[in-house]
Design a protein around this motif. Structure first.
Motif, mmCIF file in Angstrom:
data_model
loop_
_atom_site.group_PDB
_atom_site.id
_atom_site.type_symbol
_atom_site.label_atom_id
_atom_site.label_comp_id
_atom_site.label_asym_id
_atom_site.label_seq_id
_atom_site.Cartn_x
_atom_site.Cartn_y
_atom_site.Cartn_z
ATOM 1 N N MET A 50 45.766 26.209 40.197
ATOM 2 C CA MET A 50 44.291 26.588 40.131
ATOM 3 C C MET A 50 43.781 26.592 41.578
ATOM 4 N N ILE A 87 42.665 34.814 27.050
ATOM 5 C CA ILE A 87 42.383 35.114 28.472
ATOM 6 C C ILE A 87 42.391 36.708 28.569
ATOM 7 N N LEU A 99 35.435 30.941 30.755
ATOM 8 C CA LEU A 99 36.524 30.724 30.159
ATOM 9 C C LEU A 99 37.290 29.559 30.580
ATOM 10 N N LEU A 100 37.261 29.205 32.133
ATOM 11 C CA LEU A 100 37.893 28.084 32.594
ATOM 12 C C LEU A 100 37.256 26.728 32.053
ATOM 13 N N LEU A 134 45.272 33.190 38.777
ATOM 14 C CA LEU A 134 44.233 32.396 37.651
ATOM 15 C C LEU A 134 44.884 32.558 36.297
ATOM 16 N N PHE A 146 43.556 36.988 40.768
ATOM 17 C CA PHE A 146 43.466 37.024 39.316
ATOM 18 C C PHE A 146 44.829 36.784 38.622
ATOM 19 N N SER A 183 38.499 26.175 28.566
ATOM 20 C CA SER A 183 39.747 25.794 28.540
ATOM 21 C C SER A 183 39.958 24.305 29.026
ATOM 22 N N ILE A 192 41.649 29.918 42.977
ATOM 23 C CA ILE A 192 40.544 29.900 43.540
ATOM 24 C C ILE A 192 40.351 30.424 44.918
ATOM 25 N N VAL A 218 39.263 38.121 27.651
ATOM 26 C CA VAL A 218 38.107 38.170 28.459
ATOM 27 C C VAL A 218 38.443 38.802 29.684
ATOM 28 N N MET A 219 39.636 39.220 30.110
ATOM 29 C CA MET A 219 40.088 40.310 31.211
ATOM 30 C C MET A 219 39.803 41.503 30.796
ATOM 31 N N LEU A 264 37.344 42.372 28.841
ATOM 32 C CA LEU A 264 35.911 42.595 28.658
ATOM 33 C C LEU A 264 35.469 42.628 29.829
ATOM 34 N N ILE A 265 36.018 41.817 30.946
ATOM 35 C CA ILE A 265 35.581 42.155 32.286
ATOM 36 C C ILE A 265 35.550 43.496 32.855
ATOM 37 N N LEU A 303 45.417 29.263 33.939
ATOM 38 C CA LEU A 303 44.910 29.250 32.646
ATOM 39 C C LEU A 303 46.202 28.961 31.312
ATOM 40 N N LEU A 331 37.033 37.923 46.788
ATOM 41 C CA LEU A 331 35.808 38.562 46.494
ATOM 42 C C LEU A 331 34.705 38.440 47.726
ATOM 43 N N LEU A 349 28.287 38.821 36.123
ATOM 44 C CA LEU A 349 28.801 38.695 34.546
ATOM 45 C C LEU A 349 30.312 38.325 34.851
ATOM 46 N N SER A 350 31.071 39.007 35.742
ATOM 47 C CA SER A 350 32.629 38.696 35.612
ATOM 48 C C SER A 350 32.537 37.198 36.067
ATOM 49 N N LEU A 388 31.940 35.113 33.216
ATOM 50 C CA LEU A 388 32.779 35.146 32.171
ATOM 51 C C LEU A 388 34.056 34.199 32.277
ATOM 52 N N LEU A 389 34.458 34.346 33.817
ATOM 53 C CA LEU A 389 35.604 33.681 34.136
ATOM 54 C C LEU A 389 35.545 32.399 34.292
ATOM 55 N N TYR A 406 36.877 45.216 43.380
ATOM 56 C CA TYR A 406 37.410 43.969 43.452
ATOM 57 C C TYR A 406 37.504 43.194 42.196
ATOM 58 N N LEU A 407 36.657 43.380 41.211
ATOM 59 C CA LEU A 407 36.691 42.680 39.989
ATOM 60 C C LEU A 407 37.230 43.826 38.643
ATOM 61 N N TYR A 416 29.099 41.359 39.412
ATOM 62 C CA TYR A 416 29.875 40.260 39.907
ATOM 63 C C TYR A 416 29.228 39.094 39.125
#
Lengths: 53, 218, 242
Positions: free
Chosen positions: C24, C97, A26-27, C215, C212, A30, C28, C100-101, C103-104, C219, C35, A18-19, A22-23, C56-57, A16
């Motif tokens: 956004m 983006i 990124l936000l 988001l 996601f 940006s 969120i 990064v996804m 990578l996650i 982005l 989450l 790390l994810s 990262l998000l 969930y991630l 949780y």
């Protein structure tokens, strides 16, 4: 408040952290670049308007 | 088209780099591997198909940036673009010329290097066949990569980054065919897929490469 | 009134600027609800224990990693056919983006795999394809960065994206052929309507997937606006210098 994560607490929490990290990273990147470029563009436009007059 | 092919081949032979360097690189990689993993014959037999394929792939990669770079520098590329030969044809011929100067020698040299790695006797035929079927695809994919990066200074490293992921399917099926051949299984599925990739790349990638060339010449 | 009106950069910025805070906000909100629900209020799986919460991630990010590439493919095609700058810039905006996804998905997968399969990494078809996807993203972004002229860069990256898509699909099948995997099949099969995930986990999972997705949309809007402005700035500076 914290749920009991049993033996795997470390794994779940790292995943949780790390994810989400990262998000959020990124936000933030940006948004920061968006601000910076907008400001620079405004400045260049202003310079152009002065040059046109 | 034939004339262009002759010209490219003649240039490659005269410069000497195409044949020599690629083969020498192939040899050196194969010689380095036992130093890295140890000299046990059994282990080498097991990894030989993969090593030979990866080494051949890297050797083919080495000479890719010369496909268009020389013509681009001396200005003959725009000339080729305005010639009656369509640019798609130019890209195709360049791919074929690259294969004749690197893919073909690599294929012929591979069985000799197979001895060094103690390749299983039943695998030699399949090694030869899979490289013969697969290296044309490597050349054509590489031609596309070279066309993408022709206008860039120091495009070589970037091109490796772009081209290597595209090589993955060819590598998988090529090494798989040799491995199956070595184990005495039927490698025909892998060989058919390999032939499919090669034919598909020759049918489609000249168009993508010529599109990239036109953009770079604009 | 057609959809192509939004291809005008000015119109695009004017239309999307008021939308961005809403998008956004919704993203969120969905992510927080999904989450938090997933993390605090779902039971542990009887076999996997609490690691099931990683789903969930893991699943939504993997989903968006693929969809981001798909969106880049479509915008690249639109750029090549209709030459709308916004389209090419949206593809450029989506790539980081997507990476990064990816990578996650890879990181959460590794963390999940460690206790479940006893290994951080296995050369399983699904894992391997994601690693390959990661390499494709790297190459695509590197090509954008390497080329000075924006139109040339847009053209070449579009061609790369299309060719890359074909080879990515090819790699997926090649990898399947190459090794049998540890990874379970799809978690949310759309076609069959069956679920391999039970309802308790499914509702928060869907909320997370929506989160996601939205988001990603938000982005992309922000980053596309940035790219449009950066481009206009470059053009203005070039004009003033001449």
């Amino acid at each position: 408040m914290m749920p009991d994560l049993g033996n795997y607490a470390a794994e779940v929490l790292t995943a949780y952290a790390l994810s989400v990290g990262l998000l959020v990273g990124l936000l933030v990147l940006s948004l920061r670049r968006s601000r910076k470029v907008s400001a620079q563009l405004a400045e260049v436009e202003a310079r152009k308007d002065r040059a046109d007059v | 088209m034939i004339a262009l092919l002759r010209r490219d081949l003649a240039l490659a032979v005269r410069a000497g780099g195409g044949f020599g360097l690629g083969l020498a690189f192939f040899l050196i990689v194969v010689v380095l591997v036992p130093f890295g993993v140890g000299p046990e014959a059994e282990l080498l037999t097991r990894i030989a198909p993969g090593i030979l394929w990866v080494a051949a792939l890297l050797a083919a990669l080495l000479s890719l940036d010369r496909i268009f770079a020389l013509d681009f520098e001396d200005g003959s590329l725009p000339l080729l673009a305005t010639s009656p030969l369509p640019l798609e044809g130019v890209a195709l011929v360049k791919g074929i010329a690259h294969w004749v100067t690197t893919g073909l020698p690599l294929t012929l040299a591979a069985p000799v290097l197979g001895f060094l790695l103690n390749l299983a006797p039943s695998a030699y035929l399949w090694l030869l066949l899979s490289l013969a079927l697969g290296t044309p695809a490597l050349s054509m994919i590489g031609t596309f990569g070279a066309a993408l990066t022709v206008g860039l200074r120091r495009g070589g490293l970037l091109m490796s980054l772009l081209v290597l992921p595209l090589y993955i399917p060819t590598l998988i099926f090529g090494a798989e065919a040799v491995r199956r051949g070595a184990d005495g299984l039927d490698p025909s599925t892998s060989l058919l897929m390999l032939a499919g990739i090669t034919l598909g790349s020759f049918a489609l990638l000249p168009f993508a490469a010529s599109l990239a060339l036109r953009v770079n010449l604009r | 009134m057609s959809i192509w009106e939004y291809a005008n950069p000015k119109k695009f910025i004017a239309t999307t600027t008021p939308l961005v805070p809403w998008v956004m906000g919704l993203a969120i909100a969905c992510l927080v609800v999904g989450l938090v629900w997933g993390f605090f209020f779902t039971p542990d799986d009887f076999r996997q224990g609490s690691t099931v919460k990683i789903i969930y991630l893991h699943v939504p990010s993997a989903l968006m990693a693929i969809n981001a590439w798909f969106m880049m493919l479509i915008t690249s095609l639109i750029w090549l056919v209709r030459r709308h700058h916004v389209s090419a810039l949206a593809a450029r905006a989506a790539a980081p983006i997507g990476i990064v996804m990816t990578l996650i998905a890879l990181i959460t997968g590794a963390i999940w795999g460690q206790p479940m399969w006893g290994t951080w990494w296995a050369w399983d078809p699904r894992l391997t394809s994601f690693l390959i996807l990661f390499l494709f993203y790297l190459g695509y972004i590197a090509l954008w960065e390497a080329i000075e002229d924006p139109d040339t860069a847009a053209d070449l990256t579009s061609v790369l994206c299309i060719v890359g898509s074909v080879f990515a699909v090819l790699s997926r099948y090649a990898v399947n052929f190459w090794n049998q995997g540890l990874h379970q099949g799809t978690s949310v099969p759309v076609a069959t309507g069956e679920r391999t995930v039970s309802d308790v986990f499914f509702v928060p999972l869907v909320i997370c997937m929506v989160g996601f997705g939205v988001l990603f949309l938000g982005l992309v809007l922000i980053r596309t606006q940035t790219e449009i402005r950066a481009r206009r700035m470059k053009a203005l500076e070039a004009r003033m210098r001449s």
